[in-house]
Design a protein around this motif. Structure first.
Motif, PDB file in Angstrom:
ATOM      1  N   GLY A   1     -20.318 -21.053  10.187  1.00 31.09           N
ATOM      2  CA  GLY A   1     -19.131 -20.169  10.324  1.00 31.09           C
ATOM      3  C   GLY A   1     -17.939 -20.808  10.615  1.00 31.09           C
ATOM      4  O   GLY A   1     -16.667 -20.831  10.238  1.00 31.09           O
ATOM      5  N   PHE A   2     -17.992 -21.868  11.482  1.00 30.49           N
ATOM      6  CA  PHE A   2     -16.778 -22.874  11.603  1.00 30.49           C
ATOM      7  C   PHE A   2     -16.396 -23.674  10.515  1.00 30.49           C
ATOM      8  O   PHE A   2     -15.311 -23.900  10.127  1.00 30.49           O
ATOM      9  CB  PHE A   2     -17.168 -23.637  12.791  1.00 30.49           C
TER      10      PHE A   2
ATOM     11  N   LYS B   1     -17.036 -22.935   7.322  1.00 29.53           N
ATOM     12  CA  LYS B   1     -16.442 -21.903   6.160  1.00 29.53           C
ATOM     13  C   LYS B   1     -14.912 -21.887   6.438  1.00 29.53           C
ATOM     14  O   LYS B   1     -14.094 -21.666   5.770  1.00 29.53           O
ATOM     15  CB  LYS B   1     -17.329 -20.549   6.604  1.00 29.53           C
ATOM     16  N   LYS B   2     -14.553 -21.532   8.090  1.00 32.97           N
ATOM     17  CA  LYS B   2     -13.133 -21.527   7.958  1.00 32.97           C
ATOM     18  C   LYS B   2     -12.499 -22.510   7.724  1.00 32.97           C
ATOM     19  O   LYS B   2     -11.165 -22.426   7.368  1.00 32.97           O
ATOM     20  CB  LYS B   2     -12.982 -21.073   9.744  1.00 32.97           C
TER      21      LYS B   2
ATOM     22  N   TYR C   1     -11.590 -22.604   4.030  1.00 39.11           N
ATOM     23  CA  TYR C   1     -10.752 -21.593   3.935  1.00 39.11           C
ATOM     24  C   TYR C   1      -9.290 -22.339   4.358  1.00 39.11           C
ATOM     25  O   TYR C   1      -8.312 -22.288   3.258  1.00 39.11           O
ATOM     26  CB  TYR C   1     -10.476 -20.486   4.843  1.00 39.11           C
TER      27      TYR C   1
END
Lengths: 368, 300, 240
Positions: free
Chosen positions: A6-7, A9-10, A13
């Motif tokens: 999740g980290f 992925k951020k 972005y």
């Protein structure tokens, strides 16, 4: 693991949505390589020269023709007397004057030698030097042709052999340097900025007050940039292969391994910077002054280390980029194997471990 | 006790940010820290959120020590720092999703908790956080702080820079969260928000001045306050300040709040004094002390 | 009473979006005028036009007697401006800040010297005149910033959320300074979205979606909306 993904992925972005960082990531390598390859070079092209021909015979005419036919020079003036030389230079267009002595051909045939003067504008000593070398080469080749068919020709042909970069193509010398600079920039500066940005936004406080472990945060910041740096290195190598036709002599696998090692070194430095710097601006300044400057000046990228004062030579040893450039040149230009560069690799590895250990130790689980 | 702070001290170089601060917050309470910028509110929040270690004193959150059990606390509190501005380049949904992930949960799991608030910003869920209005940003930030179902919520100046409408909505949301059993510690520099808390602590220059409920705290104000107005505000203030019996003179919106040094005094005398100076349309009436009056009396 | 700001059907459009929609109002000399609105209501845009840094799309407006369309430079010379975000340089001393701003507005060296002395005395900053502004408490900074904005005796001072976050006592000292200034004939134009600041103004306008929805004294507005405070007035207006 899900937490970690999740980290990451951020992070992606952030990178993909920021045009500025995207440009630094992908525009810079291309622009730099092309700049160094085409514009900033030791080669000369279409340099204006003037001719002072006191002899005006067959041989001088031939030499002049050859000079004007080469892509390096264009003749912009024929002058008649010595006095004109200075005025021609003063106009600023002309970089060199070639002056043939009187009865050039006769002297050559009779005495076996004739004099030609090459007068260059040495305000730019490098160019002057190159020009005189090039002119010399053209004259020598003419002499060589003249002597053809003559049994006992007075042949004074200087033999220069250039190794590794026979055409003296400066781009070949620059590629390892540029690659180092760019990897340093992307890895160290971008990671340190992306971490300090979170400090500025206040998001770092929230991340600290979350179950994320320090190692996860660091790794989450690092992994995306490893990926990007590898892409960058590939782009640079492909550009040098296909645009500048630079041959890579050594093993690509070894090259890849060493490159990843250096990327990790640079990332560790980036994290280290972010533990000291509180703002993006400071992180940028430290990266530029503390990392980029030494990489450009002290690594042997532009200025040869052997011609530096002893103090700087010693200092250059603690700069990771120096070792990486040595490794790159060895693999790319000389084509040597690991047995020749294991020492440099070991030094780089040692530095990397040191920086990583230091940045993990310095990474704070609190705000102070 | 949900939060307990006892004798906390904290200094930075030569500044004493917190001096012997003690208070307790009960479970399910909205507790307000009221004080100006630089009073030490943020330092206190950071100590409770395990981000700073106090020089001396103890503190516990949800029964855990803020130094020893910092890991446990980090799992069970929601924290919204003062200058928290989310990831501007991530959309509303991506922000929320990110915070859900790092707190090992999903939006779905705790949706019931944020539903009321998130419904209001859901129409804009694909918009980047940087493009939201101030009020919407606060709502999103609150959602992010709530997504892991914290026991205790730390909100450091959540309404600074937000317009009155959004502020009102924000406080309504806090009231609803309180009903769900969440303890809320909130700070604000605005006195008008103090009355919305169950209990408040006045804080200034690192010291707690007073702790009580908003209704009770105004009772600490023992003097009688007079509301004065006249045709020229500036002259009125100046004249009152030079009046020999003046105890305090503060402009208060369209009025001046005045207290006298004497316990009993003749209003007509004051009226005369002001009239003689040349003021007209003088009105004097007794006013109820406000929280702000109390704060100023204590801070003086 | 002399009118120092006159605005008639002033409009600002950004593409298809109308940020300020044909607003009209005037401000009198020596008045404390509150200019309120929610985030994004258009008050910042409107103020930027009045201080000559944004060109209106249409309408008419004069500030201190100068046209906002054609005489923006003259406007800038005749107004003072202070905002919470930008006020003084933290890394210059109190004196240096005053000297710098005096210089910007073309005050002579002798005059700057006198003014500096005067100002430092008035604010009671004698002991810390050579300290960096960054080391001062917020409230002092705000008072100093306001005084600096008045250095060149402007006809109008624009204050952008001047007292946010300041402690209640300092804040009142600040408002006393404002009253004093207004009493001397300088017009005060305050934008804020803190309603307690609004209560101090002589007249208040409230912007909603690019329009001025209400304009009167706080007392009359409270009566008109049968509200206890300006905060209630605002809530009633903005919620429609």
């Amino acid at each position: 693991m899900k937490l970690f993904l999740g980290f990451i992925k951020k992070e992606f972005y952030h990178i993909l949505r920021d045009r500025r960082s995207l440009f630094i990531l992908f525009g810079m390598p291309i622009v730099q390589i092309l700049l160094f390859g085409f514009a900033i070079t030791n080669e000369i092209n279409n340099v204006n020269i003037a001719i002072l021909d006191h002899s005006k015979d067959v041989t001088t005419k031939k030499i002049i023709d050859n000079i004007s036919a080469s892509k390096y020079f264009s003749i912009n003036a024929f002058i008649q007397q010595e006095n004109d030389i200075e005025s021609v230079f003063k106009k600023g267009q002309t970089k060199a004057v070639i002056s043939f002595e009187k009865d050039f051909n006769q002297h050559l045939i009779k005495n076996g030698q004739a004099t030609v003067q090459i007068i260059t504008d040495a305000t730019d000593p490098n160019t002057a030097n190159t020009i005189s070398n090039y002119v010399n080469a053209i004259i020598q080749s003419q002499v060589k042709e003249l002597n053809k068919g003559i049994d006992k020709g007075y042949q004074i042909i200087p033999q220069t052999r250039m190794v590794y970069n026979p055409e003296l193509k400066s781009v070949f010398m620059f590629v390892p340097g540029i690659m180092t600079v760019i990897l340093m920039l992307v890895s160290a500066m971008m990671t340190s900025i992306s971490i300090t940005r979170e400090k500025e936004l206040g998001t770092m406080e929230v991340i600290l007050v979350s179950p994320l472990k320090p190692l996860q945060v660091i790794a989450g910041k690092v992994v995306p940039y490893i990926a990007l740096s590898v892409i960058n290195a590939t782009v640079i190598i492909l550009l040098s292969l296909f645009v500048f036709k630079m041959p890579i002599q050594g093993s690509l696998i070894l090259l890849a391994f060493e490159t990843v090692l250096f990327i990790v070194t640079a990332l560790a430095l980036g994290i280290l910077i972010s533990t000291i710097a509180a703002t993006q601006q400071t992180a940028m300044m430290i990266s530029l002054m503390g990392l980029m400057l030494p990489v450009i000046i002290l690594s042997g990228f532009i200025f040869p280390i052997s011609s530096m004062p002893l103090v700087l030579q010693i200092i250059s040893n603690i700069i990771p980029a120096k070792w990486f450039i040595i490794i790159l040149k060895a693999i790319m230009l000389k084509g040597v194997g690991f047995s020749f560069i294991w020492k440099e690799t070991l030094i780089l590895l040692g530095m990397t471990v040191f920086f990583i250990a230091l940045s993990i130790k310095k990474y704070k689980i609190r705000l102070e | 006790m949900s939060i307990s702070v006892s004798h906390i001290n904290k200094s930075y170089k030569d500044i004493r940010a917190l001096q012997d601060v003690s208070f307790e917050v009960k479970k399910g309470e909205i507790f307000g820290l009221i004080g100006p910028d630089g009073a030490g509110k943020t330092t206190l929040f950071r100590i409770l959120a395990t981000l700073l270690i106090a020089d001396s004193g103890q503190a516990s959150v949800a029964g855990h020590d803020v130094v020893k059990d910092y890991k446990t606390i980090r799992n069970c509190v929601g924290y919204m720092p003062g200058k928290f501005s989310l990831y501007q380049d991530l959309t509303v949904e991506e922000n929320l999703e990110f915070f859900a992930t790092i707190f090992k949960t999903t939006i779905k799991e705790n949706y019931h908790l944020i539903e009321d608030i998130y419904k209001q910003i859901e129409p804009f869920k694909t918009r980047r956080a940087g493009k939201l209005s101030g009020g919407m940003k606060q709502k999103l930030a609150l959602c992010c702080a709530l997504i892991h179902k914290p026991e205790v919520l730390f909100l450091d100046e959540p309404t600074t820079g937000v317009d009155p409408v959004s502020r009102k909505e924000f406080w309504d949301m806090l009231k609803r969260l309180q009903q769900k059993g969440i303890t809320i510690l909130v700070s604000t520099p605005y006195m008008d928000e103090a009355s919305l808390c169950d209990r408040i602590a006045f804080i200034q220059d690192g010291k707690i001045l007073e702790i009580d409920s908003p209704e009770a705290i105004v009772k600490h104000f023992t003097k009688t306050i007079y509301n004065l107005s006249a045709n020229n505000m500036y002259k009125l203030i100046e004249s009152l300040k030079t009046y020999e019996h003046a105890h305090s003179v503060y402009p208060f919106g369209e009025f001046v709040h005045y207290t006298d040094t004497r316990d009993v005094f003749d209003i007509d005398e004051l009226q005369h004094y002001l009239k003689n100076i040349g003021l007209n349309d003088i009105t004097i009436e007794i006013a109820k002390p406000t929280i702000e009056d109390t704060f100023m009396a204590l801070a003086k | 009473m002399e009118r120092v700001i006159e605005v008639e059907s002033l409009t600002k459009k950004f593409g298809a979006f109308t940020a300020v929609d044909s607003i009209s109002f005037h401000v009198k000399k020596g008045e404390i005028f509150g200019f309120l609105g929610a985030n994004g209501a258009g008050k910042t845009t409107a103020m930027k036009m009045l201080i000559g840094i944004s060109h209106p799309t249409s309408g008419k407006a004069t500030v201190a007697g100068f046209d906002v369309f054609t005489e923006a430079e003259s406007i800038k010379k005749n107004i003072g401006y202070m905002s919470q975000k930008f006020a003084l340089y933290d890394d210059l001393t109190v004196k240096e800040n005053i000297t710098f701003y005096g210089g910007i507005y073309g005050l002579s060296r002798a005059k700057i010297k006198i003014k500096t002395q005067q100002l430092i005395e008035e604010l009671g900053l004698e002991d810390i005149a050579n300290n960096m502004v960054g080391s001062l408490p917020l409230g002092w900074k705000q008072k100093l910033a306001f005084s600096v904005a008045l250095l060149h005796n402007p006809k109008i001072v624009f204050l952008d959320e001047p007292t946010g976050g300041v402690d209640p006592i300092t804040r009142r000292q600040f408002w006393e300074m404002i009253y004093k200034t207004a009493n001397q004939g300088t017009t005060i134009f305050v934008t804020t979205h803190y309603m307690d600041e609004a209560e101090y103004c002589d007249r208040v306008s409230i912007m909603v979606n690019g329009n001025i929805e209400a304009l009167d004294t706080p007392k009359n507005l409270k009566k008109q909306f049968s509200a206890h405070s300006m905060n209630d007035v605002f809530l009633k207006l903005a919620r429609g």
